[in-house]
Motif scaffolding. Sequence first.
Motif, mmCIF file in Angstrom:
data_model
loop_
_atom_site.group_PDB
_atom_site.id
_atom_site.type_symbol
_atom_site.label_atom_id
_atom_site.label_comp_id
_atom_site.label_asym_id
_atom_site.label_seq_id
_atom_site.Cartn_x
_atom_site.Cartn_y
_atom_site.Cartn_z
ATOM 1 N N GLY A 217 -16.866 4.056 4.444
ATOM 2 C CA GLY A 217 -17.026 3.354 3.178
ATOM 3 C C GLY A 217 -17.017 4.267 1.963
ATOM 4 N N SER A 218 -16.918 3.597 0.786
ATOM 5 C CA SER A 218 -16.725 4.363 -0.453
ATOM 6 C C SER A 218 -17.984 5.121 -0.862
ATOM 7 N N LYS B 174 -6.795 4.823 -1.084
ATOM 8 C CA LYS B 174 -5.808 5.916 -1.103
ATOM 9 C C LYS B 174 -6.212 7.065 -0.184
ATOM 10 N N GLU B 175 -7.491 7.247 0.022
ATOM 11 C CA GLU B 175 -7.990 8.453 0.706
ATOM 12 C C GLU B 175 -8.202 8.284 2.205
ATOM 13 N N ARG B 176 -8.320 7.022 2.656
ATOM 14 C CA ARG B 176 -8.621 6.785 4.073
ATOM 15 C C ARG B 176 -7.404 7.136 4.944
ATOM 16 N N GLY B 177 -7.721 7.412 6.207
ATOM 17 C CA GLY B 177 -6.620 7.534 7.164
ATOM 18 C C GLY B 177 -5.903 8.865 7.191
ATOM 19 N N VAL B 178 -6.446 9.875 6.513
ATOM 20 C CA VAL B 178 -5.846 11.228 6.625
ATOM 21 C C VAL B 178 -6.972 12.238 6.835
ATOM 22 N N TRP B 179 -6.663 13.310 7.552
ATOM 23 C CA TRP B 179 -7.691 14.340 7.785
ATOM 24 C C TRP B 179 -7.882 15.149 6.520
ATOM 25 N N LYS B 180 -9.145 15.328 6.152
ATOM 26 C CA LYS B 180 -9.484 16.126 4.969
ATOM 27 C C LYS B 180 -10.424 17.250 5.381
ATOM 28 N N GLU B 181 -10.548 18.210 4.489
ATOM 29 C CA GLU B 181 -11.489 19.298 4.757
ATOM 30 C C GLU B 181 -12.625 19.218 3.754
ATOM 31 N N ILE C 260 -12.057 9.694 6.262
ATOM 32 C CA ILE C 260 -12.666 8.589 5.499
ATOM 33 C C ILE C 260 -12.050 7.305 6.033
ATOM 34 N N THR C 261 -12.882 6.319 6.293
ATOM 35 C CA THR C 261 -12.360 5.045 6.788
ATOM 36 C C THR C 261 -13.227 3.907 6.219
ATOM 37 N N PHE C 262 -12.786 2.664 6.434
ATOM 38 C CA PHE C 262 -13.538 1.544 5.857
ATOM 39 C C PHE C 262 -14.877 1.352 6.554
ATOM 40 N N HIS C 263 -15.824 0.817 5.782
ATOM 41 C CA HIS C 263 -17.163 0.530 6.324
ATOM 42 C C HIS C 263 -17.090 -0.767 7.156
ATOM 43 N N PRO C 264 -17.796 -0.820 8.286
ATOM 44 C CA PRO C 264 -17.756 -2.053 9.098
ATOM 45 C C PRO C 264 -18.206 -3.301 8.325
ATOM 46 N N ALA C 265 -19.145 -3.147 7.377
ATOM 47 C CA ALA C 265 -19.597 -4.334 6.613
ATOM 48 C C ALA C 265 -18.441 -4.870 5.760
ATOM 49 N N TYR C 266 -17.600 -3.975 5.267
ATOM 50 C CA TYR C 266 -16.432 -4.392 4.483
ATOM 51 C C TYR C 266 -15.455 -5.122 5.397
ATOM 52 N N LYS D 140 -6.632 -3.786 10.492
ATOM 53 C CA LYS D 140 -5.460 -3.056 11.007
ATOM 54 C C LYS D 140 -5.459 -1.593 10.536
ATOM 55 N N TYR D 141 -5.955 -1.376 9.290
ATOM 56 C CA TYR D 141 -6.007 0.012 8.782
ATOM 57 C C TYR D 141 -7.093 0.795 9.513
#
Length: 234
Positions: free
Chosen positions: A164-165, A180-187, A199-205, A214-215
């Motif tokens: 989540g954000s 824009k930021e989810r779904g890629v590996w960051k450092e 970074i990925t979506f929060h389950p509550a969302y 799907k994302y």
Amino acid sequence: MTLNFKNQNDILNLEKLNSNEIEYIFSDKPINRLKTKPQLEDKIKLLSKLRNEIKNIDNCELKNNAKQLVFADGNNQSKIMIIGEGPGQKEDEQGKPFVGDAGILLNKMLEAIQIKRNNIYITNVVNYRPPNNRKPEPSEINRYSNYLRQHIAIIDPKILILMGSTAMESLFGSKIKISKERGVWKELIIHNKTYLTMITFHPAYLLRQADQKKYSWADLKLIRKKIDELKISV
Ligand code: URA
């Protein structure tokens, strides 16, 4: 001062050393130069110190309105650490993160990529339930991010998952968008150490926006792939 050596093989020109005024302390125990990670005992002590610091936080509206501290759940030896937003009603009652509806979905998401919840470590950006489940204020996110960074450094995960954000904001700042930021590996760098972060979506969302699942599924598959690549047992 006279120097005594337990191990006579350690003869280091004794006379020379005894002739000056410097106090030398010798040990015949080998130095463990490979010891870079905190040992389990240190980890438990550091976690308990951090927990106490958060328990003793002053002038905090979150703490003043919550039933109890919700510190973390799971295996503190895990190589995978998940960060959510903050406790809800059930979490506040039970003192554990992700035990309500969002937690049920989180468990299913983990099962879908063959991760047992007990094998990972879970915490939140803020450790007290915000009144009426409101989103934590930027000042609160900022205040608690200091604790969160310490928490991450102590657990020292190989993979960090920000759900989540709010978790994203706490560690990467508020100028970016989760879509824009989810779904890629960051450092993420904390105390000179780099943590591989997704970074990925929060389950509550996802409970509110089922079309976004799907994302989330794509992100989960990337996480599973990395777990396999890094040969992490979960
Ligand atoms: N949502 C979160 O972000 N954390 C919890 O612990 C529960 C719900």
